[in-house]
Design a protein around this motif. Structure first.
Motif, PDB file in Angstrom:
ATOM      1  N   GLN A   1       0.818  -1.211   0.000  1.00 15.30           N
ATOM      2  CA  GLN A   1       0.000   0.000   0.000  1.00 15.30           C
ATOM      3  C   GLN A   1       0.858   1.269   0.000  1.00 15.30           C
ATOM      4  N   VAL A   2       2.011   1.196   0.673  1.00 17.54           N
ATOM      5  CA  VAL A   2       2.919   2.339   0.644  1.00 17.54           C
ATOM      6  C   VAL A   2       3.419   2.568  -0.787  1.00 17.54           C
ATOM      7  N   PHE A   3       3.766   1.463  -1.472  1.00 20.54           N
ATOM      8  CA  PHE A   3       4.185   1.579  -2.876  1.00 20.54           C
ATOM      9  C   PHE A   3       3.072   2.209  -3.717  1.00 20.54           C
ATOM     10  N   ASN A   4       1.847   1.746  -3.495  1.00 20.64           N
ATOM     11  CA  ASN A   4       0.716   2.280  -4.273  1.00 20.64           C
ATOM     12  C   ASN A   4       0.580   3.784  -4.084  1.00 20.64           C
ATOM     13  N   LEU A   5       0.619   4.192  -2.825  1.00 21.51           N
ATOM     14  CA  LEU A   5       0.423   5.612  -2.527  1.00 21.51           C
ATOM     15  C   LEU A   5       1.528   6.459  -3.143  1.00 21.51           C
ATOM     16  N   LEU A   6       2.775   6.013  -2.951  1.00 20.97           N
ATOM     17  CA  LEU A   6       3.883   6.786  -3.498  1.00 20.97           C
ATOM     18  C   LEU A   6       3.824   6.812  -5.021  1.00 20.97           C
ATOM     19  N   GLY A   7       3.513   5.665  -5.606  1.00 20.97           N
ATOM     20  CA  GLY A   7       3.442   5.584  -7.065  1.00 20.97           C
ATOM     21  C   GLY A   7       2.376   6.498  -7.631  1.00 20.97           C
ATOM     22  N   LEU A   8       1.254   6.607  -6.910  1.00 22.59           N
ATOM     23  CA  LEU A   8       0.169   7.451  -7.402  1.00 22.59           C
ATOM     24  C   LEU A   8       0.444   8.927  -7.149  1.00 22.59           C
ATOM     25  N   ALA A   9       1.189   9.220  -6.071  1.00 24.20           N
ATOM     26  CA  ALA A   9       1.405  10.623  -5.710  1.00 24.20           C
ATOM     27  C   ALA A   9       2.531  11.260  -6.511  1.00 24.20           C
ATOM     28  N   ALA A  10       3.480  10.444  -7.001  1.00 26.37           N
ATOM     29  CA  ALA A  10       4.639  11.012  -7.697  1.00 26.37           C
ATOM     30  C   ALA A  10       4.267  11.418  -9.117  1.00 26.37           C
ATOM     31  N   PRO A  11       4.607  12.635  -9.540  1.00 25.85           N
ATOM     32  CA  PRO A  11       4.324  13.037 -10.922  1.00 25.85           C
ATOM     33  C   PRO A  11       5.154  12.202 -11.902  1.00 25.85           C
ATOM     34  N   VAL A  12       4.509  11.765 -12.979  1.00 28.59           N
ATOM     35  CA  VAL A  12       5.149  10.875 -13.944  1.00 28.59           C
ATOM     36  C   VAL A  12       6.471  11.434 -14.481  1.00 28.59           C
ATOM     37  N   PHE A  13       6.452  12.703 -14.861  1.00 30.90           N
ATOM     38  CA  PHE A  13       7.652  13.262 -15.495  1.00 30.90           C
ATOM     39  C   PHE A  13       8.777  13.403 -14.486  1.00 30.90           C
ATOM     40  N   TRP A  14       8.416  13.589 -13.221  1.00 35.69           N
ATOM     41  CA  TRP A  14       9.442  13.684 -12.180  1.00 35.69           C
ATOM     42  C   TRP A  14      10.090  12.323 -11.973  1.00 35.69           C
ATOM     43  N   VAL A  15       9.263  11.279 -11.965  1.00 36.05           N
ATOM     44  CA  VAL A  15       9.809   9.927 -11.858  1.00 36.05           C
ATOM     45  C   VAL A  15      10.769   9.676 -13.018  1.00 36.05           C
ATOM     46  N   GLY A  16      10.358  10.107 -14.215  1.00 31.13           N
ATOM     47  CA  GLY A  16      11.217   9.953 -15.395  1.00 31.13           C
ATOM     48  C   GLY A  16      12.552  10.653 -15.213  1.00 31.13           C
ATOM     49  N   LEU A  17      12.500  11.896 -14.740  1.00 29.72           N
ATOM     50  CA  LEU A  17      13.736  12.658 -14.529  1.00 29.72           C
ATOM     51  C   LEU A  17      14.632  11.981 -13.500  1.00 29.72           C
ATOM     52  N   MET A  18      14.030  11.513 -12.412  1.00 32.14           N
ATOM     53  CA  MET A  18      14.818  10.900 -11.340  1.00 32.14           C
ATOM     54  C   MET A  18      15.425   9.578 -11.808  1.00 32.14           C
ATOM     55  N   LEU A  19      14.665   8.846 -12.640  1.00 30.34           N
ATOM     56  CA  LEU A  19      15.215   7.608 -13.201  1.00 30.34           C
ATOM     57  C   LEU A  19      16.430   7.923 -14.077  1.00 30.34           C
ATOM     58  N   LEU A  20      16.305   8.984 -14.835  1.00 28.68           N
ATOM     59  CA  LEU A  20      17.398   9.415 -15.715  1.00 28.68           C
ATOM     60  C   LEU A  20      18.654   9.690 -14.895  1.00 28.68           C
ATOM     61  N   VAL A  21      18.467  10.429 -13.787  1.00 24.67           N
ATOM     62  CA  VAL A  21      19.597  10.728 -12.903  1.00 24.67           C
ATOM     63  C   VAL A  21      20.125   9.433 -12.291  1.00 24.67           C
ATOM     64  N   GLY A  22      19.196   8.587 -11.847  1.00 30.16           N
ATOM     65  CA  GLY A  22      19.578   7.335 -11.190  1.00 30.16           C
ATOM     66  C   GLY A  22      20.429   6.452 -12.088  1.00 30.16           C
ATOM     67  N   VAL A  23      19.946   6.181 -13.312  1.00 31.72           N
ATOM     68  CA  VAL A  23      20.709   5.271 -14.175  1.00 31.72           C
ATOM     69  C   VAL A  23      22.033   5.903 -14.603  1.00 31.72           C
ATOM     70  N   SER A  24      22.055   7.214 -14.730  1.00 33.05           N
ATOM     71  CA  SER A  24      23.320   7.803 -15.175  1.00 33.05           C
ATOM     72  C   SER A  24      24.361   7.792 -14.047  1.00 33.05           C
ATOM     73  N   THR A  25      23.903   7.913 -12.779  1.00 28.70           N
ATOM     74  CA  THR A  25      24.896   7.847 -11.689  1.00 28.70           C
ATOM     75  C   THR A  25      25.289   6.405 -11.390  1.00 28.70           C
ATOM     76  N   VAL A  26      24.296   5.510 -11.362  1.00 33.77           N
ATOM     77  CA  VAL A  26      24.598   4.138 -10.949  1.00 33.77           C
ATOM     78  C   VAL A  26      25.264   3.340 -12.067  1.00 33.77           C
ATOM     79  N   PHE A  27      24.669   3.400 -13.257  1.00 37.21           N
ATOM     80  CA  PHE A  27      25.196   2.565 -14.353  1.00 37.21           C
ATOM     81  C   PHE A  27      26.028   3.359 -15.360  1.00 37.21           C
TER      82      PHE A  27
END
Lengths: 314, 286
Positions: free
Chosen positions: A133-159
């Protein structure tokens, strides 16, 4: 059933017609037309008049509308005013990109969200359910484009990897195609998986409270059987409706995510045609969005009737 | 005596509210989050001492530090101050837009359900048309056409969810119109508008209010999306979606510019969703 089909079809066509009128009027309300854009600072009235006549902008609104509607119904979407390409071809290319994005997102969201929701329903009141349920709430509350941006940062730093900047179609190279689509699909997919999971969770919990389920449990039917025969089957029915809703939502989300990841889909076409006042492209792109949403709703309605015999007769 | 009595009852009421919050940790957390966000929106100066508009190019794109909690943006403005001051801008646009939706949508819905007949049919078709556009696309269309101005943004966001309020109010009015109390009111000679606004409205209002809370996070996300596409609030005014958009081009170099306004959106949406869920459950139980 046939009577219902005819009525439902007629209503859809009527709404589509109304929508086409709204689209036409709205597009024409964009301040400044293509002529002003083309001529820029040079305001030569003769040239402006000639261009207006060329694009048919000198004709009265209603005749422009009827002309557009007539040509569209006969399959002619016209030519882009700014790029000179046939609109049908531009739209076709863009729709394919958005369609691939949407379908892959639905597939992933379903594959992740439905099991999560079922698990949350089974473990209701215990920690796995709370975690989901915590995953559901966070997933629904996070703006899609922000998740996209953060993923972009994440993969570029980690991988130390970033997606290619230029779109490649799956026919050219499936690997390049998937590597540019991966992040958009995940960003859209997280939101939709959360939506699915929350919906399925609620359906499972409410199914467990139904009298026939309680009766089955009380008379000693093994829990596993109760779950598969009674609970899941009844969760599946509203899920069909929900899937249609999700598809339409993804279509909206795709518009934003496409602009973030530079995907040449319907969203980008829509935004660029607003910017350049390219009426034929803008109108056709909006029309296709509306028609797709309508067809999805229609299919969902019909599927619902096929799956659930109780609604078939009404 | 009366004042003492009312103090006692209000004390008892607040105790009951506290007990309810303790029983529902999700709701309590949501209320806490939203209370915090509301405080930030009301008194931003309490949190951010720096100006959200002061440019300092020498400090451009510096990472979060004690001097700049959320770092600085591409022209050296303090991102923390921008996010804090953006709270009021962003939330008042969403609240205003949703108020517009609720007022227009619910009024039309009430009338449509109560009057029935041809007007109801025509309004129903119109609502179908609006509903045939995905919300984000509708928002893009309206702001793209009217131009990126704050008032146009409020209008665009207001149109998007009008049909939802319309449908809820209409369904409520239809259901209530068949009740005995409406028949009774009619039989003692009350006029249509009186019945509608004095009796039916009172019963439909809770549904509309709950829907307002449920839709708020969705409006917030669309508002942010439009800001992100450059169709929302224009710079230099601080607005969460607009700050996110400004940070987009430097995302790998300076992820903090976009990260924090996104977190602000997430926090607010989360608080609203938790409250909305609790309200919906309460409504369902009735």
């Amino acid at each position: 059933m046939v009577g219902y089909l005819v009525r439902r079809f007629a209503a859809s066509i009527f709404t589509a017609l109304l929508a086409s009128g709204v689209i036409f009027v709205l597009t024409r309300s964009v301040p400044g037309d293509v002529v002003a854009q083309m001529l820029g600072q040079t305001s030569d009235p003769t040239a402006a008049q000639a261009l207006r006549a060329f694009f048919g902008l000198d004709q009265p609104m209603y005749s422009q509308y009827l002309g557009w509607l007539g040509r569209m119904l006969s399959g002619d979407l016209g030519t882009s005013w700014t790029r000179g390409q046939p609109v049908a071809q531009m739209l076709g290319d863009a729709v394919l990109v958005t369609l691939q994005l949407s379908l892959m997102t639905v597939a992933i969201a379903t594959a992740v969200g439905v099991p999560l929701g079922v698990l949350a329903g089974i473990y209701e009141g215990r920690w796995p359910s709370s975690l989901i349920q915590v995953f559901n709430l966070l997933g629904l509350a996070a703006p899609v484009f922000w998740v996209g941006l953060m993923l972009l940062v994440g993969v570029s730093t980690v991988f130390d990897w970033s997606p290619p900047l230029l779109y490649t179609s799956p026919r050219q190279s499936i690997v390049d195609n998937l590597s540019i689509l991966a992040l958009p699909i995940v960003s859209l997919g997280i939101l939709q998986a959360a939506a699915y999971s929350q919906f399925v969770h609620q359906s499972v919990v409410s199914a467990f409270h139904q009298e026939y389920v309680r009766t089955a449990i009380a008379k000693g039917v093994p829990l596993r059987m109760v779950f598969f025969k009674h609970v899941l089957r009844n969760v599946a029915i509203p899920l069909v409706t929900f899937m249609g809703l999700i598809l339409i939502q993804i279509l909206g989300g795709a518009v934003i995510i496409e602009s973030l990841f530079a995907l040449p889909g319907l969203g980008r076409l829509l935004l660029s045609s607003i910017e350049t006042r390219d009426y034929p492209v803008l109108q056709a792109a909006l029309m296709i969005v509306v028609v797709v949403a309508m067809v999805v709703n229609l299919i969902v309605d019909l599927l619902y009737r096929v799956i659930d015999p109780r609604v078939r007769l009404t | 005596m009366t004042s003492a009595g009312s103090t006692v009852t209000s004390h008892a009421a607040s105790m009951a509210a506290l007990r309810r919050l303790r029983r529902q940790p999700g709701l309590a957390f949501g209320v806490l989050l939203l209370a915090f966000v509301a405080l930030v929106a009301l008194i931003p100066a309490l949190f951010a001492g720096q100006s959200p508009l002061t440019v300092n190019v020498e400090q451009a794109l510096s990472p979060p530090s004690m001097a700049h909690l959320f770092g600085t943006d591409d022209v050296g403005r303090d991102v923390f101050a921008r996010v804090v001051h953006g709270t009021r801008v962003t939330l008042s646009i969403c609240a205003g837009a949703l108020l517009l939706s609720a007022l227009v949508g619910a009024s039309l819905g009430l009338i449509s359900g109560f009057v029935a007949g041809r007007a109801d049919m025509a309004l129903g078709r119109l609502v179908d048309v609006v509903l045939s556009f995905p919300p984000v696309v509708l928002g893009i269309m309206v702001t793209g056409i009217l131009g990126p101005k704050t008032i146009n943004l409020v209008l665009a966001l207001g149109v998007v969810y009008m049909p939802v309020f319309f449908r809820i109010a209409r369904a409520g009015a239809l259901a209530e119109a068949g009740q005995t109390y409406v028949e009774a009111a009619r039989s003692i000679g009350l006029s249509g508008p009186t019945i509608l606004f004095r009796h039916i409205l009172r019963n439909v209002l809770p549904l509309v209010l709950v829907q307002y809370v449920i839709l708020f996070p969705l409006v917030l996300q669309i508002q942010a999306a439009l800001g992100f596409l450059g169709l929302g609030v224009q710079p230099p005014t601080p607005d969460w979606g607009a700050i996110l958009q400004q940070g987009k081009d430097y995302i790998i170099l300076a992820p903090w510019v976009s990260a924090f306004p996104g977190l602000a959106i997430l926090t607010t949406a989360l608080g609203l969703m938790l409250i909305g869920r609790a309200l919906q459950q309460k409504l369902d139980r009735r």
